[in-house]
Design a protein around this motif. Structure first.
Motif, PDB file in Angstrom:
ATOM      1  N   PHE A  92      -1.053   9.090  -6.200  1.00  0.00           N
ATOM      2  CA  PHE A  92      -2.180   8.976  -5.291  1.00  0.00           C
ATOM      3  C   PHE A  92      -1.974   7.714  -4.473  1.00  0.00           C
ATOM      4  O   PHE A  92      -1.084   6.904  -4.749  1.00  0.00           O
ATOM      5  CB  PHE A  92      -3.511   8.905  -6.054  1.00  0.00           C
ATOM      6  CG  PHE A  92      -3.572   7.726  -6.976  1.00  0.00           C
ATOM      7  CD1 PHE A  92      -4.079   6.519  -6.544  1.00  0.00           C
ATOM      8  CD2 PHE A  92      -3.085   7.825  -8.261  1.00  0.00           C
ATOM      9  CE1 PHE A  92      -4.104   5.436  -7.394  1.00  0.00           C
ATOM     10  CE2 PHE A  92      -3.110   6.741  -9.115  1.00  0.00           C
ATOM     11  CZ  PHE A  92      -3.620   5.541  -8.669  1.00  0.00           C
ATOM     12  N   GLY A  93      -2.769   7.538  -3.453  1.00  0.00           N
ATOM     13  CA  GLY A  93      -2.675   6.347  -2.633  1.00  0.00           C
ATOM     14  C   GLY A  93      -3.377   5.167  -3.272  1.00  0.00           C
ATOM     15  O   GLY A  93      -4.338   5.322  -4.014  1.00  0.00           O
ATOM     16  N   GLY A  94      -2.901   3.966  -2.957  1.00  0.00           N
ATOM     17  CA  GLY A  94      -3.526   2.772  -3.501  1.00  0.00           C
ATOM     18  C   GLY A  94      -2.674   1.538  -3.286  1.00  0.00           C
ATOM     19  O   GLY A  94      -1.735   1.519  -2.468  1.00  0.00           O
ATOM     20  N   HIS A  95      -2.989   0.481  -4.053  1.00  0.00           N
ATOM     21  CA  HIS A  95      -2.287  -0.798  -3.961  1.00  0.00           C
ATOM     22  C   HIS A  95      -1.416  -0.981  -5.206  1.00  0.00           C
ATOM     23  O   HIS A  95      -1.861  -0.739  -6.327  1.00  0.00           O
ATOM     24  CB  HIS A  95      -3.281  -1.960  -3.870  1.00  0.00           C
ATOM     25  CG  HIS A  95      -4.150  -1.905  -2.652  1.00  0.00           C
ATOM     26  ND1 HIS A  95      -3.852  -2.558  -1.486  1.00  0.00           N
ATOM     27  CD2 HIS A  95      -5.312  -1.246  -2.417  1.00  0.00           C
ATOM     28  CE1 HIS A  95      -4.790  -2.326  -0.589  1.00  0.00           C
ATOM     29  NE2 HIS A  95      -5.699  -1.524  -1.135  1.00  0.00           N
ATOM     30  N   VAL A  96      -0.206  -1.426  -4.999  1.00  0.00           N
ATOM     31  CA  VAL A  96       0.691  -1.729  -6.120  1.00  0.00           C
ATOM     32  C   VAL A  96       0.319  -3.106  -6.651  1.00  0.00           C
ATOM     33  O   VAL A  96       0.350  -4.102  -5.914  1.00  0.00           O
ATOM     34  CB  VAL A  96       2.163  -1.701  -5.677  1.00  0.00           C
ATOM     35  CG1 VAL A  96       3.075  -2.101  -6.831  1.00  0.00           C
ATOM     36  CG2 VAL A  96       2.544  -0.321  -5.163  1.00  0.00           C
ATOM     37  N   ASN A 109       0.854  -1.185   0.000  1.00  0.00           N
ATOM     38  CA  ASN A 109       0.000   0.000   0.000  1.00  0.00           C
ATOM     39  C   ASN A 109       0.887   1.231   0.000  1.00  0.00           C
ATOM     40  O   ASN A 109       1.879   1.288   0.735  1.00  0.00           O
ATOM     41  CB  ASN A 109      -0.919   0.023   1.221  1.00  0.00           C
ATOM     42  CG  ASN A 109      -1.948  -1.086   1.183  1.00  0.00           C
ATOM     43  OD1 ASN A 109      -2.393  -1.483   0.116  1.00  0.00           O
ATOM     44  ND2 ASN A 109      -2.328  -1.586   2.345  1.00  0.00           N
ATOM     45  N   VAL A 110       0.560   2.209  -0.814  1.00  0.00           N
ATOM     46  CA  VAL A 110       1.358   3.428  -0.898  1.00  0.00           C
ATOM     47  C   VAL A 110       0.456   4.634  -0.670  1.00  0.00           C
ATOM     48  O   VAL A 110      -0.743   4.587  -0.912  1.00  0.00           O
ATOM     49  CB  VAL A 110       2.070   3.541  -2.265  1.00  0.00           C
ATOM     50  CG1 VAL A 110       3.066   2.421  -2.441  1.00  0.00           C
ATOM     51  CG2 VAL A 110       1.067   3.550  -3.415  1.00  0.00           C
ATOM     52  N   ARG A 111       1.070   5.720  -0.196  1.00  0.00           N
ATOM     53  CA  ARG A 111       0.365   6.983   0.013  1.00  0.00           C
ATOM     54  C   ARG A 111       0.684   7.936  -1.133  1.00  0.00           C
ATOM     55  O   ARG A 111       1.718   7.796  -1.792  1.00  0.00           O
ATOM     56  CB  ARG A 111       0.777   7.620   1.336  1.00  0.00           C
ATOM     57  CG  ARG A 111       0.544   6.746   2.551  1.00  0.00           C
ATOM     58  CD  ARG A 111       0.942   7.487   3.825  1.00  0.00           C
ATOM     59  NE  ARG A 111       2.307   7.977   3.739  1.00  0.00           N
ATOM     60  CZ  ARG A 111       3.382   7.253   4.014  1.00  0.00           C
ATOM     61  NH1 ARG A 111       3.251   5.990   4.400  1.00  0.00           N
ATOM     62  NH2 ARG A 111       4.600   7.777   3.905  1.00  0.00           N
ATOM     63  N   ALA A 112      -0.170   8.911  -1.328  1.00  0.00           N
ATOM     64  CA  ALA A 112       0.082   9.920  -2.364  1.00  0.00           C
ATOM     65  C   ALA A 112       1.367  10.666  -2.030  1.00  0.00           C
ATOM     66  O   ALA A 112       1.574  11.121  -0.898  1.00  0.00           O
ATOM     67  CB  ALA A 112      -1.091  10.896  -2.439  1.00  0.00           C
ATOM     68  N   GLY A 113       2.269  10.772  -3.015  1.00  0.00           N
ATOM     69  CA  GLY A 113       3.529  11.464  -2.830  1.00  0.00           C
ATOM     70  C   GLY A 113       4.644  10.594  -2.291  1.00  0.00           C
ATOM     71  O   GLY A 113       5.795  11.056  -2.190  1.00  0.00           O
TER      72      GLY A 113
END
Length: 531
Positions: free
Chosen positions: A345-349, A120-124
């Motif tokens: 943006f945030g989301g799943h890789v 999971n990643v955050r925006a930026g």
């Protein structure tokens, strides 16, 4: 009567569990002294009862202490519009509007990969870093433009010091005066042209008035001669002369109108020329005022200073362009040749097709990120009900992997083609997916809500009890603490109410809250437990 109400409730619940395991052994609510009185035909005024093993009504009696401890709630059966549902199945798919490919802005070598598939990643958040020769060249151009700014600034200061040694501003002042004189001459010439054209227009309009009068005269003459000719008072030759005069007058008036339109167009053009000349004169006057101020105030300016200022301004523009080029590549003006690649943006890789140390071209996909805050659910709809479904219709989705998870949505798309294998049409709805309740590829069940047609008899959902495999409702009797077991046939349950197709009538007062306590007492009595 009940001596130990709390123990009685516990025993009643135990009796309910036992009944589920061994089945209901009696076809009606039995008789128990002081507790249950058999009653047949008490609901003769109700809808026809459904087929059930409970084929007779029974009366359960609670005393005041039992009623107080049971904390029962009540409601009335009533008619209401409710929506029904259409059962379908489907799968969870990514919302294509939330699928993003993170690509390299410039060619470069992959120096680091900070996240992997499933993260999971955050925006930026930094995902990777690239080393780019293109960025290195852009940084060199930026530094070169910064150096040229310094050189241009020093040259401008030197020119100003030289100008103070004796240069003056007379030539620019004379040039400004000449520009004003030329502009005023242009204004006068243009205004004369407007006046001439307006005079011509007045003459042409007078001619047009005469042409109209001549036309009206020839038209009247033609009408008269046509009447005389029909009466055989004049010859065909005289009629032809009148018609020729009419055509000539009509041609002349058309030509006069065309000349009027042309002259008006010329006047508009001449007025635009006047406006432009006035504007040039205004600019020239402003320039003359400025030059007079410079001359009278003793300010020094010359061609060399103007050229130096222009060179400095151009160097600043070049520097700004070079800085923008660096930023477009993802770098920082004045920094190095390493570019951080950040999550938009945030989301799943979900994909990472590159490897560490790989050299990638511009536009190469580094990651695929899916934002699962909203997802698509593609439902499979068979042909017959497909005609009853439309975009904007409400739907509820139930997750098989997350019991109790019911998510509302709206149908946003109905497929135009049918799957040749399953003979179904794809129906898509968009759902909010907070806390990732739905997983991609998950099998789900859907309920497409059909709008209500006519009011139906309903009762609160909590009033419906499972009783020997059938549905039962307990109606409040005529006496205090008296409850009548009523078998019912039910339909759809929507928004907390259940359709009653048989077994009750509108206005019947029924037990809702803690109805299972009444059911448990009825089961206990039926099994001969007494009180």
């Amino acid at each position: 009567m009940i001596r130990k109400p709390h123990g009685n409730v516990v025993l009643a619940l135990a009796g309910a569990l036992l009944l589920i395991g061994i089945g209901f052994m009696m076809g009606r609510v039995g008789y128990s002294p002081k507790a249950v009185r058999a009653s047949v035909g008490d609901q003769a005024d109700n809808h026809s009862s459904p087929d059930s093993s409970v084929n007779k009504s029974g009366i359960v009696i609670f005393d005041q202490d039992e009623l107080k401890l049971s904390n029962l709630g009540y409601a009335h059966a009533r008619y209401q519009l409710i929506s029904s549902g259409m059962k379908v199945t489907g799968t969870v798919q990514p919302n294509q509007n939330g699928v993003f490919l993170v690509t390299s802005r410039v060619p470069g070598k992959v120096l680091s990969l900070n996240v992997g598939i499933g993260d999971n990643v955050r925006a930026g958040e930094p995902l990777a870093t690239l080393a780019s020769m293109d960025l290195a060249r852009a940084q060199a151009a930026y530094r070169d433009s910064m150096a040229r700014i310094a050189v241009a600034w020093n040259d401008l200061q030197r020119q100003r010091k030289l100008a103070k040694l004796g240069a003056f501003a007379a030539p620019p002042l004379e040039a400004a005066r000449m520009q004003v004189a030329n502009a005023e001459s242009d204004v006068s010439t243009a205004q004369s042209a407007v006046t001439d054209n307006e005079n011509k227009l007045r003459v042409i309009e007078a001619n047009l008035v005469q042409a109209k009068a001549q036309f009206n005269l020839t038209q009247s003459t033609l009408h008269r001669d046509e009447s005389l000719y029909k009466a055989e008072f004049i010859s065909k030759q005289e009629l032809d002369v009148a018609q020729a005069s009419y055509q000539s007058a009509m041609t002349y008036i058309d030509a006069a109108r065309a000349r009027v339109a042309l002259e008006k167009s010329r006047i508009r053009s001449a007025k635009r020329v006047v406006s432009d000349a006035v504007e040039r004169n205004k600019v020239a006057m402003e320039a003359l005022t400025r030059e007079r101020g410079i001359y009278n105030g003793g300010y020094i300016t010359n061609q060399q200073i103007v050229a130096a200022e222009a060179t400095l301004q151009q160097a600043k523009l070049d520097t700004s362009a070079a800085a923008n080029a660096v930023r477009l590549m993802g770098g920082t003006p004045g920094g190095g040749d390493v570019i951080p690649v950040r999550a938009p943006f945030g989301g799943h890789v979900t994909e990472r097709p590159v490897t560490l140390g790989e050299t990638v071209p511009s536009g190469e996909t580094l990651y695929q990120i899916i934002n699962l805050n909203t997802v698509w659910v593609e439902l499979n709809l068979y042909p017959n009900p497909a005609s009853m479904v439309h975009v904007g219709q409400r739907v509820t989705i139930t997750s098989n992997n997350n019991p109790g998870c019911i998510i509302p949505g709206i149908i946003s798309y109905i497929g135009e083609a049918m799957d040749p294998t399953t003979h179904t049409t794809k129906v898509r709805c968009v759902l909010r997916n907070g806390n990732d309740r739905l997983k991609l590829g998950e099998f789900v069940e859907g309920d497409i809500i059909k709008p209500p047609a006519n009011p139906v008899l309903v009762a609160p959902k909590e009033a419906i009890q499972d009783y020997n495999g059938n549905k039962m409702v307990f109606k409040v009797g005529d006496k205090p603490g008296e409850f009548i077991a009523c078998p019912v046939k039910v339909g759809d349950t929507v928004d907390g109410v259940t359709e009653i197709r048989a077994g009750l009538k509108s206005g019947d007062r029924i037990v809702t809250k803690n109805a299972f306590i009444v059911e448990s007492q009825a089961i206990k009595s039926a099994m001969g437990g007494g009180r």
